[in-house]
Design an enzyme around this catalytic site. Structure first.
Site, PDB file in Angstrom:
ATOM      1  N   HIS A   6      76.567  46.284  37.787  1.00 41.91           N
ATOM      2  CA  HIS A   6      77.713  45.691  38.483  1.00 41.91           C
ATOM      3  C   HIS A   6      77.314  45.222  39.888  1.00 41.91           C
ATOM      4  O   HIS A   6      77.801  44.191  40.365  1.00 41.91           O
ATOM      5  CB  HIS A   6      78.859  46.698  38.561  1.00 41.91           C
ATOM      6  CG  HIS A   6      79.411  47.070  37.207  1.00 41.91           C
ATOM      7  ND1 HIS A   6      79.695  46.115  36.252  1.00 41.91           N
ATOM      8  CD2 HIS A   6      79.712  48.274  36.642  1.00 41.91           C
ATOM      9  CE1 HIS A   6      80.164  46.720  35.157  1.00 41.91           C
ATOM     10  NE2 HIS A   6      80.173  48.024  35.376  1.00 41.91           N
ATOM     11  N   LEU A  47      85.579  24.616  47.670  1.00 38.71           N
ATOM     12  CA  LEU A  47      85.654  25.222  46.333  1.00 38.71           C
ATOM     13  C   LEU A  47      86.780  26.270  46.257  1.00 38.71           C
ATOM     14  O   LEU A  47      86.879  27.126  47.147  1.00 38.71           O
ATOM     15  CB  LEU A  47      84.308  25.895  46.030  1.00 38.71           C
ATOM     16  CG  LEU A  47      84.180  26.633  44.704  1.00 38.71           C
ATOM     17  CD1 LEU A  47      84.106  25.659  43.540  1.00 38.71           C
ATOM     18  CD2 LEU A  47      82.924  27.524  44.711  1.00 38.71           C
ATOM     19  N   ASP A  86      79.686  38.897  31.384  1.00 36.98           N
ATOM     20  CA  ASP A  86      79.370  40.042  30.522  1.00 36.98           C
ATOM     21  C   ASP A  86      77.869  40.353  30.567  1.00 36.98           C
ATOM     22  O   ASP A  86      77.053  39.449  30.738  1.00 36.98           O
ATOM     23  CB  ASP A  86      79.800  39.731  29.087  1.00 36.98           C
ATOM     24  CG  ASP A  86      79.921  40.985  28.246  1.00 36.98           C
ATOM     25  OD1 ASP A  86      79.923  42.100  28.818  1.00 36.98           O
ATOM     26  OD2 ASP A  86      80.018  40.864  27.014  1.00 36.98           O
TER      27      ASP A  86
HETATM   28  C1  FPP Z   1      81.272  43.159  31.974  1.00 40.51           C
HETATM   29  O1  FPP Z   1      79.980  43.674  31.767  1.00 40.51           O
HETATM   30  C2  FPP Z   1      81.550  43.157  33.395  1.00 40.51           C
HETATM   31  C3  FPP Z   1      82.640  43.737  33.969  1.00 40.51           C
HETATM   32  C4  FPP Z   1      83.720  44.390  33.226  1.00 40.51           C
HETATM   33  C5  FPP Z   1      82.796  43.766  35.420  1.00 40.51           C
HETATM   34  C6  FPP Z   1      82.520  42.460  36.109  1.00 40.51           C
HETATM   35  C7  FPP Z   1      82.471  42.746  37.512  1.00 40.51           C
HETATM   36  C8  FPP Z   1      81.536  42.309  38.365  1.00 40.51           C
HETATM   37  C9  FPP Z   1      80.448  41.354  38.029  1.00 40.51           C
HETATM   38  C10 FPP Z   1      81.622  42.798  39.739  1.00 40.51           C
HETATM   39  C11 FPP Z   1      81.837  41.702  40.715  1.00 40.51           C
HETATM   40  C12 FPP Z   1      83.215  41.244  40.855  1.00 40.51           C
HETATM   41  C13 FPP Z   1      83.750  41.015  42.050  1.00 40.51           C
HETATM   42  C14 FPP Z   1      85.072  40.363  42.160  1.00 40.51           C
HETATM   43  C15 FPP Z   1      83.103  41.413  43.281  1.00 40.51           C
HETATM   44  P1  FPP Z   1      79.813  45.039  30.991  1.00 40.51           P
HETATM   45  O2  FPP Z   1      79.778  46.139  31.970  1.00 40.51           O
HETATM   46  O3  FPP Z   1      80.868  45.167  29.926  1.00 40.51           O
HETATM   47  O4  FPP Z   1      78.404  44.836  30.354  1.00 40.51           O
HETATM   48  P2  FPP Z   1      77.882  45.376  28.951  1.00 40.51           P
HETATM   49  O5  FPP Z   1      78.637  44.609  27.888  1.00 40.51           O
HETATM   50  O6  FPP Z   1      76.435  45.043  28.984  1.00 40.51           O
HETATM   51  O7  FPP Z   1      78.152  46.848  28.915  1.00 40.51           O
END
Ligand code: FPP
Length: 232
Positions: free
Chosen positions: A29, A122, A12
């Site tokens: 992201h 892993l 997150d």
């Molecule tokens: C939450 O942060 C994150 C996500 C919903 C997406 C997670 C995805 C990645 C890290 C991309 C990589 C994954 C792969 C498999 C390549 P948020 O956007 O909700 O953050 P915020 O709470 O600060 O808005």
């Protein structure tokens, strides 16, 4: 206490990481993907056996379409590097219902599982379109389809997406929120939970060492008295 064998991550803070820099959320992201790749490498170096990453939840479909589209492209780029994971001896596993993704993404994910299944390094578990409620509902329906009269705990475990994967020892959530957000709810029944304010794109090997160190100070009792405490 021994190092955790399985660490699960709720990644997150990507959006806030970008916002703090005046950048669009997609950069968060992008940098979050780099953090995931860093963490995989660091976990392998530190002797962790399984890592699980919550990449996309069953609830994330409610995000703006432009952000969903960007995340889909991010998944495509990640999956296209499949041969690298094969050569690095990682075993890739996906949990969640892949059928809701565009078919090229689902096909690449399944192909990657197939190409890395003989690896013994892993295990990297990616939760995509994953939610514990969808998982248990799917599991119950598959058991009903087998027309069983009753089920054991082992039957339920075997019907989950995580069948064959040991439960996480440690669940780490970055980004400062203190909740599990429908992630591995049953599997985390006795996991240690660790919440850190570090935003996911800033997560690195030093942070991983720090969370493993924190885990090593916890006493896991699994419902027992623990600590050799024989007194009533
Ligand atoms: C939450 O942060 C994150 C996500 C919903 C997406 C997670 C995805 C990645 C890290 C991309 C990589 C994954 C792969 C498999 C390549 P948020 O956007 O909700 O953050 P915020 O709470 O600060 O808005």
């Amino acid at each position: 206490m021994a190092a955790p064998s399985h660490i699960a991550f709720i990644m997150d803070g990507n959006g806030r990481w970008a916002k703090r820099r005046g950048l669009p959320r997609k950069y968060g992201h992008k940098m979050g993907t780099e953090a995931l790749e860093r963490t995989v490498k660091a976990a392998a170096e530190l002797g962790v056996k399984y890592v699980t990453f919550y990449a996309f939840s069953t609830e994330n479909w409610t995000r703006p379409q432009a952000e969903i589209d960007y995340l889909m492209d991010t998944f495509r780029d990640f999956l296209k590097k499949g041969d690298k994971y094969k050569d690095d001896n990682y075993k890739l596993v996906f949990i969640g219902n892949l059928d809701r993704f565009p078919s090229d993404i689902a096909d690449m994910a399944r192909s990657l599982v197939d190409r890395t299944k003989a690896n013994d390094g892993l295990t990297v578990v990616i939760a995509m379109n994953y939610g514990s409620w969808e998982e248990i509902t799917t599991a119950i329906n598959s058991l009903i389809a087998e027309k069983v009269a009753s089920v054991s705990e082992e039957d339920v475990k075997a019907a989950l997406y995580t069948a064959g994967i040991p439960f996480p020892d440690l669940v780490v959530r970055t980004g400062g929120e203190v909740r599990l957000s429908n992630f591995l709810l049953l599997q985390s029944a006795y996991a240690e939970l660790l919440f850190t304010d570090v935003l996911w794109p800033d997560f690195d090997k030093n942070e991983l060492i720090r969370v493993i160190d924190e885990y090593s100070k916890r006493e896991r009792k699994f419902g027992g008295a623990g600590g050799g405490d024989a007194e009533a």
